[in-house]
Design a protein around this motif. Structure first.
Motif, short mmCIF file in Angstrom:
data_model
loop_
_atom_site.label_atom_id
_atom_site.label_comp_id
_atom_site.label_asym_id
_atom_site.label_seq_id
_atom_site.Cartn_x
_atom_site.Cartn_y
_atom_site.Cartn_z
N PHE A 288 -1.56 3.73 -5.24
CA PHE A 288 -1.04 3.75 -3.88
C PHE A 288 -0.63 2.35 -3.44
N TRP A 289 -1.53 1.36 -3.57
CA TRP A 289 -1.21 0.01 -3.14
C TRP A 289 -0.14 -0.63 -4.00
N GLN B 132 3.10 0.68 -2.76
CA GLN B 132 3.42 0.09 -1.46
C GLN B 132 4.04 -1.30 -1.64
N GLY C 55 7.40 -1.27 -3.33
CA GLY C 55 8.40 -0.79 -2.38
C GLY C 55 8.84 -1.87 -1.41
N VAL C 56 7.92 -2.74 -1.02
CA VAL C 56 8.27 -3.84 -0.11
C VAL C 56 9.34 -4.73 -0.74
N LYS D 92 -0.98 -7.50 5.54
CA LYS D 92 -1.12 -6.93 4.20
C LYS D 92 0.16 -7.02 3.40
N ALA D 93 1.30 -6.93 4.05
CA ALA D 93 2.57 -6.89 3.34
C ALA D 93 3.30 -8.22 3.30
#
Length: 157
Positions: free
Chosen positions: A63-64, A67, A70-71, A126-127
């Motif tokens: 999942f992470w 994520q 994808g960023v 986080k991103a």
């Protein structure tokens, strides 16, 4: 004093690795959940407790990973992966795309910092992270100045 760095491009793989490590350190408590699921083996003697916990860990990491991968593909975050220069002072970090375009980032917007073996890491959320390898600084004194700012602001212990 204002520290002006050389232009630096954050590679996608470095970003994914640093962001994943940062989230895993921040969410260390997830390992307690995994241990609690594995402890179900003491209640009912079955190997499926370990298999279920393993599947859960793999899905959590996946999942992470998705994520953060994808960023790197989003148009909104393309700026993070271009060649950027930084002007760092005790008031703010100025992220400069070129001489005319830049974005100021106040120190109170930065959540955490880390001084690594050969880099400085500033975690905004986080991103969004700012990864500054030591090679972008013009001298050791500039690097030490930025480290002292990070310590004064309470980002590093």
């Amino acid at each position: 004093m204002i520290v002006k760095t050389k232009k630096y491009k954050l590679e996608s793989s470095t970003y994914i690795k640093m962001a994943l490590i940062s989230v895993l350190k921040q969410q260390w408590w997830v390992s307690l959940i995994v241990l609690a699921i594995c402890a179900g083996y003491l209640w009912i003697d079955n190997v499926w407790w370990f298999i279920g916990a393993g599947i859960g860990v793999v899905l959590y990491l996946l999942f992470w990973l998705i994520q953060f991968a994808g960023v790197t593909q989003l148009d909104q975050t393309k700026m993070l992966f271009e060649k950027l220069a930084y002007e760092i002072s005790s008031q703010q970090v100025l992220i400069k795309l070129n001489n005319k375009q830049g974005m100021p980032l106040k120190w109170d917007q930065i959540k955490r910092g880390k001084i690594g073996k050969n880099y400085l890491l500033l975690v905004v959320n986080k991103a969004q992270i700012i990864h500054l390898p030591f090679k972008v600084f013009n001298s050791d004194n500039e690097r030490k100045f930025v480290e002292s700012i990070m310590k004064r602001k309470g980002l590093v212990k």
